[in-house]
Design a protein around this motif. Structure first.
Motif, PDB file in Angstrom:
ATOM      1  N   UNK A 140       0.821  -1.210   0.000  1.00  0.00           N
ATOM      2  CA  UNK A 140       0.000   0.000   0.000  1.00  0.00           C
ATOM      3  C   UNK A 140       0.856   1.263   0.000  1.00  0.00           C
ATOM      4  N   UNK A 141       2.054   1.201   0.572  1.00  0.00           N
ATOM      5  CA  UNK A 141       2.956   2.349   0.483  1.00  0.00           C
ATOM      6  C   UNK A 141       3.242   2.684  -0.975  1.00  0.00           C
ATOM      7  N   UNK A 142       3.354   1.651  -1.800  1.00  0.00           N
ATOM      8  CA  UNK A 142       3.541   1.856  -3.235  1.00  0.00           C
ATOM      9  C   UNK A 142       2.232   2.265  -3.909  1.00  0.00           C
ATOM     10  N   UNK A 143       1.160   1.565  -3.558  1.00  0.00           N
ATOM     11  CA  UNK A 143      -0.138   1.784  -4.197  1.00  0.00           C
ATOM     12  C   UNK A 143      -0.663   3.201  -3.961  1.00  0.00           C
ATOM     13  N   UNK A 169       1.233   5.905  -3.108  1.00  0.00           N
ATOM     14  CA  UNK A 169       2.294   6.911  -3.179  1.00  0.00           C
ATOM     15  C   UNK A 169       1.889   8.131  -3.994  1.00  0.00           C
ATOM     16  N   UNK A 170       0.991   7.944  -4.971  1.00  0.00           N
ATOM     17  CA  UNK A 170       0.587   9.086  -5.777  1.00  0.00           C
ATOM     18  C   UNK A 170      -0.188  10.115  -4.958  1.00  0.00           C
ATOM     19  N   UNK A 171      -0.701   9.699  -3.805  1.00  0.00           N
ATOM     20  CA  UNK A 171      -1.386  10.635  -2.902  1.00  0.00           C
ATOM     21  C   UNK A 171      -0.522  10.990  -1.688  1.00  0.00           C
ATOM     22  N   UNK A 172       0.738  10.545  -1.700  1.00  0.00           N
ATOM     23  CA  UNK A 172       1.670  10.820  -0.600  1.00  0.00           C
ATOM     24  C   UNK A 172       1.151  10.302   0.741  1.00  0.00           C
ATOM     25  N   UNK A 173       0.357   9.254   0.688  1.00  0.00           N
ATOM     26  CA  UNK A 173      -0.123   8.614   1.918  1.00  0.00           C
ATOM     27  C   UNK A 173       0.912   7.589   2.358  1.00  0.00           C
ATOM     28  N   UNK A 174       1.466   7.796   3.536  1.00  0.00           N
ATOM     29  CA  UNK A 174       2.457   6.864   4.072  1.00  0.00           C
ATOM     30  C   UNK A 174       1.740   5.708   4.776  1.00  0.00           C
TER      31      UNK A 174
END
Length: 257
Positions: free
Chosen positions: A173-176, A178-183
């Motif tokens: 999910x960190x990768x999934x 990432x486009x929203x900068x959600x860690x």
């Protein structure tokens, strides 16, 4: 002469969702986030437990408690509709709810398997999935895994496997997201003095044995886990992403002297 300016609480103006917030690590996290200025939502399946937790937390209009089964998307959708109406967006999600059944593999029933997978994997997955519309860009998600997926434990096959799956979500999910900068990060607590620990390790002798497995020679506290969750949710961890952080006193990576 320099005068120190008081700093605003770390989570002032932020909203935090904590599943399994009625007891243990979830309750301690709610207590800490409230103390640090956040608005906090706690949820769980047991209405009586949530009522007691709400009274103890005494968060006023910054606290919202509502029953929900995280393994049921409809429950989460209802909960998050209420959260959106009350608080607007979410800044932090602590996917903490989980259960444990500890037996030798030949003793597990189909009901045991469904019960543990529903709470420990499906519940985490759905919590994150259903929270996404409310999560701000740049938000933080923390998933509660377990030290048991790092080491084999004879009676922990089902529990550890679900926790390994939950911890893996932190990476994917960190990768999934990432486009929203959600860690997205996971924590893997060791032996922590919670109700689940007391039920699973019922005798003083067994608890002493658990304490001896840590190089610190003690079990951890829910407050120590909560402090780690708050760190991962804070700006201090802005470049920490996709990790599984052990909070175990050294049970996994060190051998007691």
């Amino acid at each position: 002469m320099t005068q120190n300016t008081p700093q605003a609480p770390r989570f002032a103006g932020k909203t935090v969702l904590i599943t399994g917030g009625g007891t243990g690590m979830g309750f301690s996290a709610a207590e800490l986030f409230l103390a640090e200025g956040a608005k906090v939502v706690i949820t769980g399946r047991n209405a009586d437990r949530l009522k007691v937790a709400s009274e103890r937390l005494d968060g006023g209009d910054r606290l919202f408690a509502a029953t929900a089964d995280v393994a049921k998307p409809a429950d989460l959708d209802r909960l998050l509709d209420e959260v959106g109406e009350r608080f607007g967006k979410l800044d932090v999600v602590f996917a903490n709810a989980g259960v444990g059944v500890f037996k030798r593999i030949q003793e597990f029933t189909e009901e045991d398997v469904d019960y543990v997978i529903d709470a420990n994997f499906k519940g985490v997955f759905y919590t994150v999935q259903r929270s996404l519309p409310l999560l701000r860009d740049g938000a933080s998600i923390i998933i509660n895994a377990s030290w048991t997926h790092h080491r084999g434990l004879a009676i922990g096959s089902l529990y550890a496997a679900t926790k390994a799956a939950a911890a893996n979500l932190a990476k994917t999910l960190a990768s999934d997201l990432a486009d929203r900068r959600i860690r997205v990060n996971a924590i893997s607590p060791g032996y922590i003095d919670t109700d689940m620990f007391q039920e699973s390790v019922p005798t003083p002798e067994e608890r002493e044995d658990s304490a001896r497995q840590s190089v610190l020679q003690r079990v951890g506290t829910p407050e120590e886990v909560a402090a780690t969750v708050a760190f991962l949710a804070s700006d201090a961890a802005a470049f920490v992403n996709g990790v599984d952080l052990l909070v175990d006193g050294g049970v996994v990576n060190a051998i007691p002297a």
